[in-house]
Structures are given as C-alpha cells and as structure tokens.
Design a protein around this motif. Structure first.
Motif, PDB file in Angstrom:
ATOM      1  N   ALA A   1      -5.432  38.706  57.254  1.00  0.00           N
ATOM      2  CA  ALA A   1      -6.535  39.675  58.344  1.00  0.00           C
ATOM      3  C   ALA A   1      -6.856  38.385  59.531  1.00  0.00           C
ATOM      4  O   ALA A   1      -6.679  37.880  60.969  1.00  0.00           O
ATOM      5  CB  ALA A   1      -7.321  40.146  58.397  1.00  0.00           C
ATOM      6  N   LEU A   2      -7.528  37.141  58.533  1.00  0.00           N
ATOM      7  CA  LEU A   2      -8.346  36.074  58.551  1.00  0.00           C
ATOM      8  C   LEU A   2      -7.436  35.581  59.813  1.00  0.00           C
ATOM      9  O   LEU A   2      -7.360  35.072  61.744  1.00  0.00           O
ATOM     10  CB  LEU A   2      -8.557  35.210  57.844  1.00  0.00           C
ATOM     11  N   THR A   3      -6.126  34.601  59.441  1.00  0.00           N
ATOM     12  CA  THR A   3      -4.697  34.196  60.342  1.00  0.00           C
ATOM     13  C   THR A   3      -3.804  34.850  61.475  1.00  0.00           C
ATOM     14  O   THR A   3      -4.150  34.360  62.818  1.00  0.00           O
ATOM     15  CB  THR A   3      -4.352  33.385  59.260  1.00  0.00           C
ATOM     16  N   SER A   4      -3.973  36.544  60.902  1.00  0.00           N
ATOM     17  CA  SER A   4      -2.985  36.957  61.937  1.00  0.00           C
ATOM     18  C   SER A   4      -4.469  37.527  63.175  1.00  0.00           C
ATOM     19  O   SER A   4      -4.187  38.020  64.439  1.00  0.00           O
ATOM     20  CB  SER A   4      -2.422  38.532  61.546  1.00  0.00           C
ATOM     21  N   ASN A   5      -5.353  37.687  63.356  1.00  0.00           N
ATOM     22  CA  ASN A   5      -6.244  37.973  64.220  1.00  0.00           C
ATOM     23  C   ASN A   5      -7.013  36.778  64.774  1.00  0.00           C
ATOM     24  O   ASN A   5      -7.698  36.788  66.672  1.00  0.00           O
ATOM     25  CB  ASN A   5      -7.321  38.262  63.620  1.00  0.00           C
ATOM     26  N   GLY A   6      -6.285  35.528  64.567  1.00  0.00           N
ATOM     27  CA  GLY A   6      -6.517  34.017  65.893  1.00  0.00           C
ATOM     28  C   GLY A   6      -7.590  33.471  64.877  1.00  0.00           C
ATOM     29  O   GLY A   6      -8.034  32.149  65.904  1.00  0.00           O
ATOM     30  N   PHE A   7      -8.124  33.583  63.312  1.00  0.00           N
ATOM     31  CA  PHE A   7      -8.860  32.379  63.461  1.00  0.00           C
ATOM     32  C   PHE A   7      -8.451  31.826  62.489  1.00  0.00           C
ATOM     33  O   PHE A   7      -7.713  32.207  61.518  1.00  0.00           O
ATOM     34  CB  PHE A   7     -10.216  33.217  62.212  1.00  0.00           C
ATOM     35  N   LEU A   8      -8.564  29.991  63.030  1.00  0.00           N
ATOM     36  CA  LEU A   8      -7.468  29.555  61.923  1.00  0.00           C
ATOM     37  C   LEU A   8      -8.484  28.979  60.636  1.00  0.00           C
ATOM     38  O   LEU A   8      -7.923  28.839  59.949  1.00  0.00           O
ATOM     39  CB  LEU A   8      -7.819  28.256  62.632  1.00  0.00           C
ATOM     40  N   THR A   9      -9.551  28.770  60.539  1.00  0.00           N
ATOM     41  CA  THR A   9     -10.948  29.265  59.526  1.00  0.00           C
ATOM     42  C   THR A   9     -12.042  30.506  59.298  1.00  0.00           C
ATOM     43  O   THR A   9     -12.152  30.973  60.370  1.00  0.00           O
ATOM     44  CB  THR A   9     -11.272  27.510  59.518  1.00  0.00           C
ATOM     45  N   GLN A  10     -12.999  30.268  58.431  1.00  0.00           N
ATOM     46  CA  GLN A  10     -14.130  30.984  58.158  1.00  0.00           C
ATOM     47  C   GLN A  10     -15.000  30.372  58.629  1.00  0.00           C
ATOM     48  O   GLN A  10     -15.425  31.579  59.774  1.00  0.00           O
ATOM     49  CB  GLN A  10     -14.290  31.224  56.672  1.00  0.00           C
ATOM     50  N   GLY A  11     -14.826  29.895  59.495  1.00  0.00           N
ATOM     51  CA  GLY A  11     -15.769  29.071  60.356  1.00  0.00           C
ATOM     52  C   GLY A  11     -15.954  29.581  61.944  1.00  0.00           C
ATOM     53  O   GLY A  11     -16.647  29.818  62.377  1.00  0.00           O
ATOM     54  N   SER A  12     -14.449  29.368  61.820  1.00  0.00           N
ATOM     55  CA  SER A  12     -14.162  29.966  63.516  1.00  0.00           C
ATOM     56  C   SER A  12     -14.751  30.957  63.088  1.00  0.00           C
ATOM     57  O   SER A  12     -14.967  31.628  64.295  1.00  0.00           O
ATOM     58  CB  SER A  12     -12.595  29.748  63.264  1.00  0.00           C
ATOM     59  N   LEU A  13     -14.502  32.486  62.821  1.00  0.00           N
ATOM     60  CA  LEU A  13     -14.609  33.337  62.230  1.00  0.00           C
ATOM     61  C   LEU A  13     -16.440  33.667  62.645  1.00  0.00           C
ATOM     62  O   LEU A  13     -16.917  34.303  63.383  1.00  0.00           O
ATOM     63  CB  LEU A  13     -14.070  34.148  61.447  1.00  0.00           C
ATOM     64  N   ALA A  14     -16.734  33.163  61.788  1.00  0.00           N
ATOM     65  CA  ALA A  14     -18.222  32.862  61.522  1.00  0.00           C
ATOM     66  C   ALA A  14     -18.586  32.776  63.705  1.00  0.00           C
ATOM     67  O   ALA A  14     -19.797  32.921  63.598  1.00  0.00           O
ATOM     68  CB  ALA A  14     -19.377  31.761  61.084  1.00  0.00           C
ATOM     69  N   ALA A  15     -18.118  31.660  64.373  1.00  0.00           N
ATOM     70  CA  ALA A  15     -18.643  31.127  64.834  1.00  0.00           C
ATOM     71  C   ALA A  15     -18.291  31.806  65.761  1.00  0.00           C
ATOM     72  O   ALA A  15     -19.671  32.208  67.046  1.00  0.00           O
ATOM     73  CB  ALA A  15     -17.925  29.506  65.865  1.00  0.00           C
ATOM     74  N   TYR A  16     -17.290  32.868  66.335  1.00  0.00           N
ATOM     75  CA  TYR A  16     -16.896  34.183  66.835  1.00  0.00           C
ATOM     76  C   TYR A  16     -18.452  35.174  66.635  1.00  0.00           C
ATOM     77  O   TYR A  16     -18.576  36.281  67.712  1.00  0.00           O
ATOM     78  CB  TYR A  16     -15.684  34.454  66.231  1.00  0.00           C
ATOM     79  N   LEU A  17     -18.496  35.555  65.760  1.00  0.00           N
ATOM     80  CA  LEU A  17     -19.294  36.681  65.205  1.00  0.00           C
ATOM     81  C   LEU A  17     -21.029  35.967  65.830  1.00  0.00           C
ATOM     82  O   LEU A  17     -21.842  36.812  65.414  1.00  0.00           O
ATOM     83  CB  LEU A  17     -19.382  37.184  64.002  1.00  0.00           C
ATOM     84  N   ASP A  18     -21.098  34.677  65.748  1.00  0.00           N
ATOM     85  CA  ASP A  18     -22.778  34.325  65.766  1.00  0.00           C
ATOM     86  C   ASP A  18     -23.807  34.790  64.645  1.00  0.00           C
ATOM     87  O   ASP A  18     -24.784  35.398  64.324  1.00  0.00           O
ATOM     88  CB  ASP A  18     -23.693  35.005  66.436  1.00  0.00           C
ATOM     89  N   VAL A  19     -22.620  34.313  63.037  1.00  0.00           N
ATOM     90  CA  VAL A  19     -23.089  34.655  61.829  1.00  0.00           C
ATOM     91  C   VAL A  19     -22.944  32.980  60.809  1.00  0.00           C
ATOM     92  O   VAL A  19     -21.810  32.355  61.118  1.00  0.00           O
ATOM     93  CB  VAL A  19     -22.848  35.829  61.458  1.00  0.00           C
ATOM     94  N   SER A  20     -24.006  33.385  59.823  1.00  0.00           N
ATOM     95  CA  SER A  20     -23.728  31.775  59.128  1.00  0.00           C
ATOM     96  C   SER A  20     -22.135  32.308  58.223  1.00  0.00           C
ATOM     97  O   SER A  20     -21.795  33.154  57.880  1.00  0.00           O
ATOM     98  CB  SER A  20     -24.058  31.939  58.291  1.00  0.00           C
ATOM     99  N   LEU A  21     -21.662  30.840  57.561  1.00  0.00           N
ATOM    100  CA  LEU A  21     -20.768  30.710  57.286  1.00  0.00           C
ATOM    101  C   LEU A  21     -20.655  31.474  56.120  1.00  0.00           C
ATOM    102  O   LEU A  21     -20.128  31.927  55.011  1.00  0.00           O
ATOM    103  CB  LEU A  21     -19.842  29.413  57.497  1.00  0.00           C
TER     104      LEU A  21
END
Length: 482
Positions: free
Chosen positions: A18-38
């Motif tokens: 789900a991480l890659t299929s939703n356009g998040f290349l890394t966990q860090g990019s998802l963290a930045a998108y949500l404004d939460v810590s890695l």
C-alpha cells in the motif's frame, strides 16, 4: 477504550504494498505527508503500537481499513505474532535489533553448555543490555525473566537486599527473620539456582564496584558478592544461568574466571560493523540501496561513531522526527560539520599530524537528544573514573590529544608529570583497559592504543576543563623522537 493500536503481523506485506501503490516512495515521504515522525510510521509498518489517532490517519493515507488491520487474516495466530509480546518486558532489545548473529549463536551455545556466568562488558551505550535480552530470547528462557537493574540508583545494592529481591522474584517467601540473616539468604539463593532452571539478568554491575587507585582494579564494595559468585562457580552442579552486564571488569570475577574458566565467560562488546550499521539504517526506515542520496551521509555518520548503537539510534530517531521527517540531507546540512571535523582530524592523522590539542569534537553533544542520551551516560563513566582512579582519569584526558592509535609508551609519557612511579603508570593503563576506555589494535605488526571516537570527544572536553597547571610540551610524545 484502547489508546493505541498496531497492525496484525498478517498485514505487514499489505502495508508495504500500500505504501508504494499510494505514491509514497519511502516511509519518510509518508511521514512528511502526514506531518508525523518517521519513527511513528516505522513503528506502524513494523507492527508496533502507535496512538489510535495516528493509526487511523496512516491507514486512511494508505487506503487501508483500520478495523481490519488489527485483526488476523485467519482465526489462527502465527508464530510471528509472538515476538512483540516476548519483547514487551525488555528494556533495550526491540524489533530494530540487527546483526551480532555469530556472537548470539556463540554465547547461546556457551550458556546451553557449561557456562554458568556470562559477563558482557563494554562502554556505555554499546548494546550490552540489548544483547543480554536477545540471548534470553534465543535461550527461550522460562518466564518470568528474573532481572536486577542497578542503573536505578534509588535501589539498595548490598548483597543481602539483592539476594532477597532475587528470591522473591523466584517465588520464594521470606520472613522478616530471613531478611536479617545474610548467610541464610546466600545459601537459599544458591540452592534455588542449583535446583531450578532460571535465567537471571543483572544489569549495570559497575554500580557495585569501587576502584583502587593504587592497583587500578575495580572490586565489589560488598565482599559478599565475590563470595557468592565463587560459590556459584565452584558448586558441583547448577541448573540456572546468570548474565551480567558491566562497564567495568570486577577484579574478583576475573580472578575467579581464571580458576573456573569452563564455567564463566567474559564477552567484550564493540560497535556495529559497517554492514550491521547499514542494516540498522534500513530497519528503521531509511533507503540504503545505491544510488540512494542518503547512503553516503549515513555511512559517514556510522563511521564517525564507530558503529556505536545508542548514538546511531539517537541520531536516526532525530532524523525521523520533526523537523526533518526522514530527510537525511537536511539533517546533514544542519549537523554534518560535526562529522566533517572528525573526518578532517583523522585525515590529518593519516597525513602525519598525529596529535592536536585544538580538536573540538562534539560527537556526544551536538544535539539535545545526544546530550540527554549519550553525553549523560559517558559523563557518568568519566565521573566514576575520576573518583575511583584519578591517575587513569588524567591519562585518559591527556591521551585525548592523539588522533589515532599510537604506541603505549607515548601514552605513558603523559604521566611523568603526575606520577613518575612506573608501577602506578602501568596501573593507570590497566584501569582504562578494565573499563574499556582504551582500545588495543595492531598496526603494521605493532601493538598500539587508541580511544573510541565518542570517548575522545568527551575526554577532549574534560582536558579543556582540567583545573591544573598546563603540562610542558615535552610530556606529549613526538612521533619523530619515538
């Protein structure tokens, strides 16, 4: 109402997809998108608990059904589900553990064979407690795990009090009269360990020790410990096993070990290898496959810290949290000059500039998290050294001028100013060895001494603060005259 949640182990692969299929290349990019810590995203992906609100936010961003993610895919739980529960009571070991496979296998085999007493030693933060807990997992120790942690300074440390706590953890009932009889407590504990299969972890044994400034050795403040360990090693049979961790080598245990070498083992612990460092970076959520732009910076950080696990965990935690959210390059732009200072000093040493009193390393303190978690623990080490072995403390500070491994004679020249007695000088070197504050290496078939980069960082600061007359230049060994 539950305040935290975690994905069931059955769904870890679905989360990764789900991480890659939703356009998040890394966990860090998802963290930045949500404004939460890695670290929050990383914990979620690894099946560790996060707050319910964060759990739902992450599931929504990944188009996952939060209510289904907490349930198993089938009605049958799998073995993978057991590890988080098994590690719940551990202080240091967690799912970010990497490496040391050969060491764990070797020490496990020793404990399953004849080794009754395993002593894990090394500098603060090098992973002694985590290794002890990993061994408990490998040995499949029967619950509950019996442990004493002397890092809690409010606890009493005399042998009778500790023996009573251990007996109570083992399910033994003690009367007030029992507690007043140290010899009886020792006998009861020994008999219980002889008859029962127990694994006992004793952390921070250095809190029980006091240094001898004349010999440089550390001894138990309460001699009853030495007597008990001797009885434990000399008894005919023992079903239980003890794992101790310590920043210092107790002289009585070293002497006992030479007499009962089949029943005891000392395992000095060093930092993670380069390969293990990369495995750690990857496990906490960073991209380490070439040509990752983060890889070079992470490798340089790991090398500067010589694989020190605590320091690397602190730094990766900072990179993963606000304001960096996994942006390694941004972290380097903010703090990379501290790593570059170490690299420049080591490069100068390789070019022949072996000494410097002007290096201003700050590996232990250039961020608040490092000051809290690394600097504080190393400061306690040097404070004990200053209290228990004054000459060794002075030697550690004075020898911090060396940027690289040098012959032992060069170190000893620094003590001519303080104490010309050769025996006292050798005792000071031995005190540093017994506290793992000096490392011995072979270079060009020659035996040399060095300080770990983190130890040198702290020692240089202490050298600046020494409230003593400056030493004459002749006390620093000149490589051209050595």
């Amino acid at each position: 109402m539950a305040r935290s949640a975690c994905i069931h182990p059955h769904h870890r692969e679905a989360v990764a997809i789900a991480l890659t299929s939703n356009g998040f290349l890394t966990q860090g990019s998802l963290a930045a998108y949500l404004d939460v810590s890695l670290s929050t995203v990383n914990n979620f992906c690894r099946g560790l608990r996060v707050s319910v609100r964060k759990f739902e936010e992450i599931c929504e961003a990944l188009n996952l059904d939060a209510s289904r993610m907490i349930l198993p895919a089938t009605a049958t739980a799998i073995a993978d589900d057991q590890e988080p529960a098994a590690t719940a009571s551990f202080f240091a070991y967690d799912l970010a553990w990497v490496g040391r496979d050969e060491l764990v296998a070797d020490l496990s085999a020793k404990l399953q064979a004849d080794c009754r007493l395993l002593l894990i030693t090394g500098i603060a933060g090098v992973g002694k407690t985590a290794l002890a807990e990993r061994l408990a997992l490998a040995l499949n120790a029967p619950p509950p795990l019996i442990r004493i942690n002397f890092d809690h300074q409010e606890q009493t440390t005399d042998f009778s009090s500790v023996a009573a706590r251990l007996l109570e953890q083992c399910g033994q009932v003690l009367s007030p009269e029992d507690r007043q009889n140290p010899a009886q407590l020792a006998r009861r504990l020994l008999v219980h360990l002889q008859d029962q299969n127990r694994l006992i972890l004793i952390d921070s044994l250095e809190a029980l020790l006091i240094g001898d400034d004349d010999s440089g050795e550390s001894h138990f403040q309460d001699a009853a410990y030495a007597t008990f360990f001797q009885n434990l090693l000399s008894t005919e049979a023992l079903q239980s096993r003890l794992i101790l961790t310590s920043q210092e080598l107790p002289a009585q245990l070293a002497e006992l070990g030479s007499r009962y070498h089949n029943f005891w083992h000392c395992a000095p612990l060093t930092g993670l290898s380069a390969t293990e460092q990369l495995a750690l970076f990857e496990k906490v959520g960073f991209e380490v496959q070439s040509p990752s732009p983060d890889l070079t910076y992470l490798v340089r950080i790991g090398k500067a810290y010589e694989g020190h696990p605590l320091a690397l965990r602190v730094i990766t935690g900072e990179i993963g949290s606000r304001p960096f959210f996994g942006n390694v390059t941004a972290y380097w732009h903010r703090y990379g000059q501290e790593i570059e200072a170490v690299e420049q000093a080591l490069a100068a040493a390789a070019a022949g500039e072996l000494t410097s009193t002007d290096d201003k390393w700050a590996l232990d303190r250039f961020t608040r998290a490092l000051r809290r978690n690394v600097r504080q623990r190393l400061e306690q080490t040097l404070q004990r050294l200053q209290r228990d072995a004054r000459l060794a403390y002075l030697l550690l500070c004075e020898a911090a001028v060396y940027r690289c491994p040098v012959p032992e004679d060069w170190w000893l020249t620094h003590l001519d100013y303080w104490d010309p007695n050769p025996d006292a000088q050798l005792a000071a070197i031995d005190a540093l060895r017994d506290r793992y504050l000096v490392e011995e290496v072979l270079e060009d078939d020659e035996h040399r001494l060095k300080q770990h980069n983190l130890i040198r960082s702290v020692a240089l600061d202490h050298l600046d603060q020494l409230d003593l007359n400056p030493l004459p230049d002749s006390t620093v060994a000149d490589p051209d005259e050595a």
